[in-house]
Design an enzyme around this catalytic site. Structure first.
Site, short mmCIF file in Angstrom:
data_model
loop_
_atom_site.label_atom_id
_atom_site.label_comp_id
_atom_site.label_asym_id
_atom_site.label_seq_id
_atom_site.Cartn_x
_atom_site.Cartn_y
_atom_site.Cartn_z
N ASP A 163 0.83 -1.20 0.00
CA ASP A 163 0.00 0.00 0.00
C ASP A 163 0.86 1.25 0.00
OD1 ASP A 163 -2.20 1.57 0.05
OD2 ASP A 163 -2.84 1.04 2.07
N ASP B 188 -9.47 -1.98 1.86
CA ASP B 188 -9.46 -1.46 3.22
C ASP B 188 -10.51 -2.13 4.09
OD1 ASP B 188 -7.48 0.30 2.44
OD2 ASP B 188 -8.91 1.84 1.83
#
Length: 529
Positions: A347, A423
């Site tokens: 990420d 997420d």
């Protein structure tokens, strides 16, 4: 279908919407009023915040000129007026200084390409004293058609509140999905235990839709595939996006079917089977399948209509995440730590590091998640599509909620608060493991599950807070991973169950190297499923 879902999840991304420097051009002549999109540099152009406070100027149309020099304009013809010219041929600051020297009060620059925030170096900032704004050339043509006898223009930029209520809705959706997905995973594990070992073994053989990540090597391969797929999407977006859209339609329809069918079963609804020859058909299953396929097809047909399709995309997205958290499991906390840590690095790298590697200084992850036609920020500049009516394909990998402030202020684009499926799914896998561990340990209070779900909510709040304070998108896993991993480890340490929590207990999944070489018959008889 499980393999299809897994391929789709390789492209689950995460990003957040960024604020823009948008303004409104209010054009009027008598009682007729039109409003058009403007793009300004807020540090350069100081304009009013409301139309009532804005000063009106008659507009002079010089779109036949680029206004790079003052030679083509009659002296005094622009004094106290707003002027619109074509972009190109010279830098924005040169046009602004020429217009300013000719006495113009406002400079509008029409563009046939995407609008980019006007900019200049510090020395030129101090020289330009008039407002400068970019607008679409097609809007000027429309204004000339509506107001052929002349027009008055006012420029204003409604203040964008630092906090938008859509974030609260996004938070509730994410926490609900993670919590319900974890609860469903635990309930499925409890049902397996109640059915007994023999039934569990038979179900494991017949149900190929359930997958488990139990090997560090498989986790490494999984993350490596995510990296490869993300890079491929960046370079071959306009072709691969249609593959992902088809996969999403299939996977979301299947996921919604599983969610609705399980809900109906939990509520005690009958199946109402109908016999047809030697076969029986469940009417309930047919109706649910018809609804799911219809919704999936509707999304596929109207996927680019931002006015309402976000509702259906969020519904299908929630179902997809719920089904994934129930179907895919992590075998122990060690695998959770490896997977979440690698994805945290993934990420951060694709959000923060790749802008230094790409030609235009753009984040690969944000560019892929928003789509190449979505506009956005590159090198600190906001980009707005030249044609708002043209549709561009976007990856269906995010939850989207319209920003209330943008809707109320009639800004250039319909802006959304965005949260990627990653997420939700990635931390949700840890929440689901905690839920199953509670079942394995016979913990009726669901200590691990509840604490991890609360930690996820706290991490998401921190993510949104940092995003609002920094005014830029954040890699959510940077905050979600530490919150969920640390809270789970602390709870296990306090309860003196860290060793069991680390290795997993009562785990039915065996590594390939641990599986017995003898057949069922040689081990003591053949089991009948």
């Amino acid at each position: 279908m499980a393999v299809t879902v897994l391929i789709f999840v390789l492209l689950v991304l995460f990003c957040s919407q960024i604020d823009g420097q948008e303004a409104v051009l209010r054009v009027s002549n008598g009682s007729t009023v039109r409003q058009y999109c403007l793009l300004v540099n807020s540090s350069w152009s100081n304009i009013s915040e409301s139309p009532s406070a804005a000063v009106g100027y008659p507009l002079v149309n010089l779109t036949s000129s680029h206004l790079c020099t003052a030679g083509q304009v009659t002296p005094g013809s622009l004094k106290g007026k707003a002027v619109v010219v074509m972009g190109g041929d010279c830098v924005v600051s040169q046009k602004a200084l020429v217009a300013q020297d000719l006495g113009a009060s406002v400079l509008l620059i029409a563009s046939v390409t995407d609008l980019v925030t006007p900019s200049a170096n510090d020395s030129e900032y101090s020289k330009v004293k008039i407002p400068v704004a970019m607008l679409r050339y097609r809007d000027i043509l429309d204004a000339m058609r509506v107001f052929p006898q002349g027009m008055e223009v006012r420029l204003y930029a409604p203040p964008v509140p630092p906090f938008d209520g859509s974030i609260i809705i996004m938070l509730l959706i994410a926490v609900f999905t993670v919590t319900m997905g974890g609860f469903w995973s635990g309930a499925a594990e409890k049902a397996k235990q109640a059915a007994g070992p023999a039934s569990e073994e038979c179900e494991g053989r017949s149900d190929s839709s359930e997958l488990s990540l139990y090997s560090p090597l498989k986790v490494l391969l999984f993350v490596a595939m995510m990296c490869v797929m993300l890079v491929l999407m960046y370079f071959f977006y306009k072709w691969l996006v249609y593959v992902i859209i088809v996969i999403f339609c299939l996977a979301s329809a299947s996921a919604l079917y599983n969610c609705l069918d399980s809900l109906m079963t939990a509520l005690g609804c009958g199946t109402l089977s109908v016999s047809c020859g030697e076969r029986s058909v469940s009417v309930r299953s047919l109706l649910i399948a018809a609804v799911c396929i219809t919704l999936s097809v509707i999304w596929g047909v109207y996927r680019n209509d931002d006015r309402w399709i976000w509702v259906l995309q969020d519904l299908l997205g929630v179902a997809f995440c719920l089904n994934f958290l129930k179907t895919i499991s992590l075998s122990n906390f060690k695998i959770c730590v490896i997977l979440l840590s690698l994805l945290l690095l993934y990420d951060v790298f694709f959000v923060f590091i790749t802008p230094f590697l790409t030609p235009n200084g753009e984040s690969i992850m944000v560019q892929v998640a928003l789509g190449p036609g979505a506009g956005g920020k590159g090198d600190g500049k906001l980009v707005i599509p030249a044609d708002p009516s043209s549709s561009y394909e976007k990856l269906p990998v995010v939850m989207r909620i319209p920003q209330f402030s943008a809707l109320a202020q009639n800004m250039c684009m319909m802006q959304f608060s965005i949260l990627g499926y990653g997420d939700i799914i990635i931390p949700g896998l840890l929440v689901a493991y905690c839920s199953r561990f509670d079942v394995w340990m016979g913990n009726s209070r669901r200590t691990y599950f509840i604490s991890c779900a609360v930690a996820y909510a706290v991490g998401l709040v921190v993510t949104f807070a940092v995003m609002l304070l920094s005014k830029m998108g954040q890699p959510a896993l940077l905050y979600l991973v530490p919150c969920t991993l640390l809270s789970s480890a602390i709870i296990a340490s306090v309860r003196k169950e860290l060793r069991l929590f680390w290795s997993g207990t009562n785990n039915p999944v065996l590594d390939e190297a641990q599986k017995p070489l003898l057949s069922d018959g040689a081990a003591g008889g053949v089991r009948s499923c």
